[in-house]
Motif scaffolding. Sequence first.
Motif, short mmCIF file in Angstrom:
data_model
loop_
_atom_site.label_atom_id
_atom_site.label_comp_id
_atom_site.label_asym_id
_atom_site.label_seq_id
_atom_site.Cartn_x
_atom_site.Cartn_y
_atom_site.Cartn_z
N TRP A 166 5.91 3.77 8.69
CA TRP A 166 6.35 3.08 7.50
C TRP A 166 5.13 2.48 6.81
O TRP A 166 4.21 2.01 7.47
N THR A 167 5.13 2.45 5.49
CA THR A 167 4.05 1.82 4.75
C THR A 167 4.54 0.47 4.24
O THR A 167 5.59 0.39 3.60
N ILE A 168 3.79 -0.58 4.57
CA ILE A 168 4.13 -1.92 4.12
C ILE A 168 2.94 -2.53 3.40
O ILE A 168 1.80 -2.08 3.55
N THR A 169 3.22 -3.54 2.60
CA THR A 169 2.17 -4.33 1.97
C THR A 169 2.26 -5.75 2.52
O THR A 169 3.35 -6.34 2.51
N ILE A 170 1.16 -6.24 3.03
CA ILE A 170 1.09 -7.63 3.46
C ILE A 170 0.65 -8.44 2.25
O ILE A 170 -0.36 -8.12 1.60
N GLN A 171 1.42 -9.45 1.90
CA GLN A 171 1.06 -10.32 0.80
C GLN A 171 0.62 -11.67 1.35
O GLN A 171 1.04 -12.09 2.42
N GLN A 172 -0.24 -12.33 0.58
CA GLN A 172 -0.74 -13.64 0.99
C GLN A 172 -0.57 -14.64 -0.14
O GLN A 172 -0.51 -14.27 -1.29
N ARG A 173 -0.49 -15.89 0.25
CA ARG A 173 -0.51 -16.96 -0.74
C ARG A 173 -1.73 -17.81 -0.44
O ARG A 173 -2.30 -17.71 0.65
N PRO A 174 -2.16 -18.65 -1.37
CA PRO A 174 -3.36 -19.45 -1.13
C PRO A 174 -3.25 -20.28 0.14
O PRO A 174 -2.19 -20.82 0.45
N LEU A 175 -4.35 -20.36 0.89
CA LEU A 175 -4.35 -21.12 2.14
C LEU A 175 -4.20 -22.62 1.89
O LEU A 175 -3.59 -23.32 2.67
N ALA A 176 -4.75 -23.10 0.79
CA ALA A 176 -4.59 -24.51 0.44
C ALA A 176 -3.29 -24.67 -0.32
O ALA A 176 -2.94 -23.84 -1.15
N ASP A 177 -2.56 -25.73 -0.01
CA ASP A 177 -1.32 -25.99 -0.74
C ASP A 177 -1.67 -26.46 -2.15
O ASP A 177 -2.15 -27.57 -2.35
N GLU A 178 -1.46 -25.57 -3.12
CA GLU A 178 -1.74 -25.89 -4.51
C GLU A 178 -0.45 -26.23 -5.21
O GLU A 178 0.61 -25.73 -4.87
N ALA A 179 -0.54 -27.10 -6.21
CA ALA A 179 0.64 -27.52 -6.94
C ALA A 179 0.40 -27.37 -8.44
O ALA A 179 -0.74 -27.42 -8.90
N ASP A 180 1.50 -27.20 -9.18
CA ASP A 180 1.38 -27.15 -10.63
C ASP A 180 1.33 -28.57 -11.19
O ASP A 180 1.28 -29.55 -10.43
N ASP A 181 1.35 -28.71 -12.51
CA ASP A 181 1.24 -30.03 -13.14
C ASP A 181 2.36 -30.97 -12.75
O ASP A 181 2.18 -32.19 -12.72
N SER A 182 3.54 -30.43 -12.43
CA SER A 182 4.67 -31.29 -12.06
C SER A 182 4.66 -31.63 -10.56
O SER A 182 5.50 -32.38 -10.09
N GLY A 183 3.72 -31.05 -9.80
CA GLY A 183 3.64 -31.33 -8.37
C GLY A 183 4.38 -30.33 -7.50
O GLY A 183 4.37 -30.42 -6.28
N LYS B 299 -1.90 -19.43 10.23
CA LYS B 299 -0.45 -19.63 10.29
C LYS B 299 0.20 -18.50 9.50
O LYS B 299 0.50 -18.63 8.31
N VAL B 300 0.39 -17.38 10.17
CA VAL B 300 0.87 -16.16 9.52
C VAL B 300 2.20 -16.39 8.81
O VAL B 300 2.38 -15.98 7.66
N TRP C 1 1.91 -15.18 -4.82
CA TRP C 1 1.68 -14.19 -3.77
C TRP C 1 0.86 -13.05 -4.34
O TRP C 1 1.14 -12.55 -5.43
N THR C 2 -0.18 -12.63 -3.61
CA THR C 2 -0.99 -11.49 -4.01
C THR C 2 -1.07 -10.51 -2.85
O THR C 2 -0.91 -10.90 -1.69
#
Length: 124
Positions: A16-33, A85-86, A39-40
């Motif tokens: 099977w072909t899968i794509t592993i996606q990641q999100r930023p390691l640091a917890d980032e927040a938008d202007d509202s918090g 922390k996968v 995910w990339t």
Amino acid sequence: MPRGLNAPMEPGERDWTITIQQRPLADEADDSGAPLEDWTDLVTMPAAKYDISGQEKFAAQQLSASYDTRWEINYRADMDPELIKVAKFRRVLHRGRVHDIVDASMIGRREGIKLMTLAKVDQS
């Protein structure tokens, strides 16, 4: 048929072909918090897929299907559950469906990584 946890993966099992996606390691927040969910794609790779169970249930008057799947991939340092922390920073994308990783563990001595995932799909 799933093999023993310590048995080496055969190349033919990773069909099977899968794509592993990641999100930023640091917890980032938008202007509202609110936390950002950007995910990339990290890597597209072969994997062995084992469906553990499938169940349909009625929830909030909608049919909801939950699937538990075990994926086995080759060892990668950027997926090593002893280094990252996968479940928090990675997920699996397969055929357009997102599979949230709920657990990751090593197979043998860096022979591979086992990913336990949960996907939910609501149908209207």
